[in-house]
Write a protein that holds these residues in place. Structure first.
Motif, PDB file in Angstrom:
ATOM      1  N   SER A 890      42.901  37.660  37.000  1.00  0.00           N
ATOM      2  CA  SER A 890      42.025  38.832  36.972  1.00  0.00           C
ATOM      3  C   SER A 890      42.212  39.622  35.687  1.00  0.00           C
ATOM      4  N   PHE A 891      43.477  39.826  35.277  1.00  0.00           N
ATOM      5  CA  PHE A 891      43.746  40.559  34.040  1.00  0.00           C
ATOM      6  C   PHE A 891      43.168  39.824  32.827  1.00  0.00           C
ATOM      7  N   THR A 892      43.265  38.493  32.848  1.00  0.00           N
ATOM      8  CA  THR A 892      42.740  37.711  31.726  1.00  0.00           C
ATOM      9  C   THR A 892      41.230  37.861  31.623  1.00  0.00           C
ATOM     10  N   VAL A 893      40.548  37.794  32.761  1.00  0.00           N
ATOM     11  CA  VAL A 893      39.097  38.004  32.761  1.00  0.00           C
ATOM     12  C   VAL A 893      38.768  39.396  32.235  1.00  0.00           C
ATOM     13  N   ARG A 894      39.520  40.370  32.708  1.00  0.00           N
ATOM     14  CA  ARG A 894      39.284  41.749  32.270  1.00  0.00           C
ATOM     15  C   ARG A 894      39.531  41.900  30.771  1.00  0.00           C
ATOM     16  N   ARG A 921      35.276  32.941  41.218  1.00  0.00           N
ATOM     17  CA  ARG A 921      33.888  33.261  40.889  1.00  0.00           C
ATOM     18  C   ARG A 921      33.657  34.774  40.941  1.00  0.00           C
ATOM     19  N   LYS A 922      34.268  35.424  41.917  1.00  0.00           N
ATOM     20  CA  LYS A 922      34.108  36.879  42.035  1.00  0.00           C
ATOM     21  C   LYS A 922      34.677  37.592  40.817  1.00  0.00           C
ATOM     22  N   GLU A 923      35.863  37.173  40.377  1.00  0.00           N
ATOM     23  CA  GLU A 923      36.478  37.790  39.195  1.00  0.00           C
ATOM     24  C   GLU A 923      35.622  37.551  37.955  1.00  0.00           C
ATOM     25  N   LEU A 924      35.150  36.315  37.802  1.00  0.00           N
ATOM     26  CA  LEU A 924      34.341  35.991  36.626  1.00  0.00           C
ATOM     27  C   LEU A 924      33.041  36.779  36.614  1.00  0.00           C
ATOM     28  N   ALA A 925      32.411  36.896  37.768  1.00  0.00           N
ATOM     29  CA  ALA A 925      31.172  37.668  37.853  1.00  0.00           C
ATOM     30  C   ALA A 925      31.414  39.120  37.498  1.00  0.00           C
ATOM     31  N   SER A 926      32.550  39.643  37.947  1.00  0.00           N
ATOM     32  CA  SER A 926      32.891  41.027  37.610  1.00  0.00           C
ATOM     33  C   SER A 926      33.066  41.192  36.105  1.00  0.00           C
ATOM     34  N   GLY A 927      33.746  40.222  35.478  1.00  0.00           N
ATOM     35  CA  GLY A 927      33.934  40.289  34.025  1.00  0.00           C
ATOM     36  C   GLY A 927      32.619  40.203  33.276  1.00  0.00           C
ATOM     37  N   ILE A 928      31.759  39.326  33.726  1.00  0.00           N
ATOM     38  CA  ILE A 928      30.439  39.192  33.082  1.00  0.00           C
ATOM     39  C   ILE A 928      29.674  40.500  33.212  1.00  0.00           C
ATOM     40  N   SER A 929      29.737  41.102  34.387  1.00  0.00           N
ATOM     41  CA  SER A 929      29.033  42.374  34.589  1.00  0.00           C
ATOM     42  C   SER A 929      29.558  43.453  33.658  1.00  0.00           C
ATOM     43  N   ARG A 930      30.860  43.441  33.407  1.00  0.00           N
ATOM     44  CA  ARG A 930      31.435  44.425  32.480  1.00  0.00           C
ATOM     45  C   ARG A 930      30.828  44.282  31.085  1.00  0.00           C
TER      46      ARG A 930
END
Length: 934
Positions: A890-894, A921-930
């Motif tokens: 999660s931190f890496t995606v962020r 997928r949820k973490e990646l989608a969150s990162g993309i949204s950011r």
């Protein structure tokens, strides 16, 4: 751009799909969220703090929160397992929707917010409760005046002068009750105390209610009392609110018995520091006692779990004592005694001290604090004290130097005195063979801040690695460097531990975080521990660590989380935060403010239970706390030991401890009626100060002068049980420099001594005297002892340019090392390794699933990983996608989202297209949204 649009559309469709399937809402509530709690908006709950919400079983319920302040909040439910998105801006909204199944609790999940009061109840039942008007009790056919509507205190008896009748038009505003009269103990001032008791009356119904408001103190309360036995069967206090709330008592066990109501106010509301106001809640308000046939329901009912009750003020029998009286008033364990070593007028306002190689005390008198004087006008001075005859009293006193400015730290070594005097770190050379300066103070570093003058550089001590260590507070901002250095050559710091090398003059931040720390020490294995104020009190400090902060953000915005306290307890009581427990926390250890840190290693004259325990003074508690340290995982945990010393004196302000060559402990006492920092000089005592000596009956006074010893004897002192000899001897050897004979003796000790602490002492002494090569340290990486292996890792990266062979060895250890302590040192060492060379070591550490629950390792591994993410985002994402260490993927995606470039977006979307794991997928989608949201 098609692939980007495709991903965005996919995410949007998923969101729309989820929205379309949302069930119809049967019941809806709105709450305003602030750190003071959730306040109801609209309907029956309007204006009610943390209202009781009701829903019928099976209903779909929606709770919306509206942020009432600029702070992060959310709303979570314990048993229904739902949590809203977090909101920051004032006026922002967020919500949860759930099917009501059972009674539950709603709360804010942001750390510390639930404890601060953001918590309420949800009652789930088949039928909506019906509220009846209730019945006022009667006795002998006459209705009792339990709602005060006679306009008198008829049927009530008072003691003291606290309680008075209040008419609605005087101060009713926020009180949503019927009737014109009520009673309060706050009308005539919160310092008044007393009771108000009703006539006894018969329990004729199974339930009762009454209205209550005011302070959440054990000493401000409503009691229901069995008349014959004078036994309290129900009690409740206010919840620090002006609004009356109904309390409900279950009287079924007391049917047909006689009870009476007793209102109690034993609270003075006295503040514990000069700058604090009297508590506005130090009173109790009461009205409208009624009986009920069935249990009544109130949306704003107050229950005991709503009330975080603070105990009465701690009893401190003494204040303003003479030095001799203060020593006699102290309580210490059997076998110990306290001697007044020095007091006013010989010592005033001692703020810092150290010991020289003869066991003499060098003490700073702080006359300038709390306001720094104009340049050249400081009045601080350094005094030298000595006990010449062993009676415990410092009978020799000399002035070393005067006219220093805002001094807060001192240490001796390398031919002079090291002095912290913001904005400077000074070195004052000592004339050989004398106790006088050999010249004016030399500025070694400048740029130390002093916005908050009790959070400047402090607690100087020599580390086992030969560096000078100190701490620094959170509300002072420094930008430290050599005089004249540009910003590019300076180091920023506020909260944290710093170090300075006395020979190379290198300066660096050792670790970041905590609060106003005024205590730092090392245990027998060279592990650093620091004490703190306001937040939890104790932290094990590792090179490169980031620790919980009292306030503000870490300098690196991509840290995302920090390491928490090692203590399994706090020293304050209650759920209202640390300040509320000041001077009420006797049961927990005294309060939140700590000064000093000493891990006792003073030899064998003290009982074994004190060795390796850490002592710290608790300022508001007027005592010395003791925590016991034990190994746990990669580091240590701390449990609460019995308090070591109680001064029993509210003016006692002990700031630091040092054990000496005889094993006894000296402690300096600022001695001030004001327990907390104030920038107003007039609230501080200016003519008081003490030094006490704490001794065990087995302590034996000795006269020493280590500087006169030959180096061979100093090497032998590394075997001493009293670490005072070990530390001073090591520093003298460091000052003398490389010596083949010394190195030979130390290497023999390192090789042959079976005790790990002796091996470490030999290792440290070899290091500071330049007796080790990288080859030696590489050999030690395979040593049978985990501490030796750890320190070998540490020393190999001191220069921040480990060789390729060292990094290869680290990578091998990361995969196969059995000790979590060594793995912690590897994670720390990576932060001093060039970023491009970290991959293989990280790969090994990230694969260690057994470290997932460890207190330190997941975050220390992240701190080493974070800089490599931007170097190669796809590789970093692939590396952390398989780790079991929590939060790292999660931190890496962020972190990739923080890069925010097209390459960053492509990295996340490519990964999203390849993975089928729902959580990923949820973490990646969150990162993309950011990124898209930017």
């Amino acid at each position: 751009m098609k692939w980007i649009l495709s991903v965005i559309v996919t995410i949007s469709l998923v969101a729309l799909s989820g929205r379309a399937q949302t069930p119809a809402i049967d019941r809806e509530y709105t709450l305003e969220s602030t750190m003071l709690g959730y306040r109801g908006v609209g309907g029956e709950i309007d204006g009610v703090r943390n209202p009781v919400l009701w829903a019928r079983t099976g209903e779909n319920v929606k709770i919306t929160i509206v942020n009432g302040e600029l702070m992060v909040h959310d709303i979570s439910l314990d048993k229904h397992n739902v949590r809203s998105a977090q909101i920051l801006d004032k006026g922002a909204t967020s919500s949860v929707t759930f099917k009501a199944k059972e009674n539950d609790t709603y709360f804010c999940s942001v750390p510390g917010h639930r404890a601060a009061g953001m918590e309420g109840r949800i009652d789930v039942s088949e039928q909506q409760p019906v509220q009846s008007p209730g019945i006022v009790p009667a006795e002998n056919g006459r209705t009792l005046n339990l709602d005060f509507e006679t306009g008198t205190l008829e049927n009530w008896t008072a003691t003291g002068d606290a309680f008075a009748l209040v008419k609605e038009d005087l101060q009713r505003r926020d009180q949503r009750v019927a009737g014109a009269y009520w009673v309060s103990s706050g009308l005539q001032g919160n310092a008044r105390r007393g009771t108000l008791s009703s006539l006894p009356f018969h329990v004729t119904h199974p339930y009762a209610s009454f209205l209550v408001s005011g302070g959440a103190f054990a000493s401000t309360r409503v009691e229901l009392v069995l008349a014959e036995e004078n036994t309290v069967v129900y009690t409740i206090s206010g919840a620090d609110q002006t609004t009356f709330r109904p309390a409900v008592a279950d009287l079924r066990p007391y049917a047909d018995k006689n009870i009476f109501i007793r209102l109690v106010d034993e609270e003075t509301g006295a503040p514990t520091a000069a700058y604090l106001r009297e508590s506005p809640w130090a009173h109790i308000n009461f009205d409208d006692f009624r009986f009920y046939d069935t249990r009544p329901f109130f949306p704003d009912e107050i229950v005991p779990s709503d009330v975080s009750t603070l105990p009465p003020m701690d009893v401190l029998p003494y204040a303003g004592l003479s030095g001799a009286e203060a020593a006699k008033a102290m309580t210490v364990p059997p076998g110990f005694s306290v001697t007044l070593a020095a007091s006013e007028p010989d010592i005033l306002k001692p703020i810092a001290f150290t010991m020289d190689d003869r066991g003499r005390l060098w003490v700073v008198e702080s006359h300038t604090y709390p306001v720094r004087a104009s340049e050249g006008e400081g009045q601080d001075r350094i005094l030298i004290f000595e006990d010449t005859d062993g009676d415990g009293r410092l009978d020799s006193r000399k002035v070393f130097t005067e006219h220093l400015n805002l001094v807060s730290g001192i240490e001796i070594g390398f031919g002079g005195v090291w002095v912290g005097a913001a904005p400077y770190l000074l070195f004052i050379p000592i004339a050989p063979g004398s106790d006088t300066p050999a010249g004016p103070p030399q500025v070694m570093l400048d740029g130390w801040g002093y916005e908050d003058t009790h959070e400047t550089l402090n607690t100087f001590t020599w580390g086992p690695d030969g560096w000078l260590y100190g701490t620094h507070g959170v509300f002072t901002n420094s930008n430290v460097g050599k005089p004249g250095a540009p910003d590019s050559e300076r180091v920023r710091l506020n909260a944290g531990v710093w170090r300075f090398h006395p020979i190379t003059h290198a300066f660096e931040v050792f670790a970041e975080g905590t609060s106003n720390s005024w205590g730092l020490d090392f245990n027998d294995y060279g592990q650093a521990f620091m004490t703190a104020c306001v937040i939890e009190h104790l932290y094990q400090v590792t090179l490169g660590g980031r620790y919980k902060r009292q306030a503000g953000q870490h300098f690196n915005p991509n840290i995302y989380d920090d390491i928490k306290t090692i203590a399994d307890h706090v020293h304050w009581v209650g759920k209202k935060g640390p300040h509320a427990g000041n001077s009420r926390s006797d049961a927990a250890g005294g309060g939140h403010a700590h000064a000093g840190a000493m891990i006792y290693l003073g030899g064998d004259s003290w009982p074994a239970e004190y060795r390796d325990a850490i002592l710290m003074n608790n300022i508001h508690g007027a005592r010395t706390n003791m925590d016991r340290l034990r190994r746990e995982g990669s580091g240590y945990a701390a449990t609460h030991g019995p308090d070591f010393l109680k001064s029993n004196d509210s003016w006692s302000q002990m700031l630091n401890f040092r054990y000496g060559p005889d094993g006894s402990v000296y402690v300096i006492d600022w001695y001030d009626k004001n327990q907390c920092h104030s920038s107003n000089p007039d609230v501080h005592e200016k003519t008081l100060g003490r030094i006490f000596k704490i001794s065990n009956v087995k302590d034996t006074w000795v006269k020493v002068d280590l500087e006169k010893m030959p180096s061979e004897q100093l090497v032998d002192l590394q075997l001493q049980r009293n670490d005072w000899y070990v530390r001073h001897a090591r520093r003298i050897l460091q000052e003398r420099g490389p010596d083949p004979a010394v190195h030979e003796r130390l290497k023999r000790m390192l090789r042959d001594n079976p005790d790990a602490t002796r091996k470490l002492r030999a290792l440290w002494a070899l290091h500071v005297t330049h007796g080790l090569t990288d080859h030696d340290l590489h050999d030690l990486l395979a040593n049978e002892n985990e501490y030796v292996r750890s320190w070998a890792v540490y020393l190999l990266v001191e220069g921040q340019q480990p060789s390729d062979s060292t990094v290869r060895q680290f990578a091998k250890m990361a995969r196969g090392e059995r000790s979590p302590l060594v793995r912690l040192y590897l994670a720390s060492a990576l932060q001093r390794t060039p970023v491009a060379k970290r991959w293989e070591v990280l790969s090994g550490l990230l694969a260690r699933s057994e470290d997932a629950p460890d207190h330190n390792l997941p975050l220390m591994v992240w701190y080493a990983t974070e800089p490599v993410v931007e170097l190669d985002m796809p590789r970093a994402l692939a590396l952390t996608s398989t780790t079991r260490l929590p939060k790292l993927f999660s931190f890496t995606v962020r972190r990739i989202a923080a890069v925010g470039t097209q390459d960053a977006l492509k990295t996340l979307t490519d990964r999203l297209g390849r993975t089928t794991d729902p959580a990923e997928r949820k973490e990646l989608a969150s990162g993309i949204s950011r990124i898209v949201g930017k």
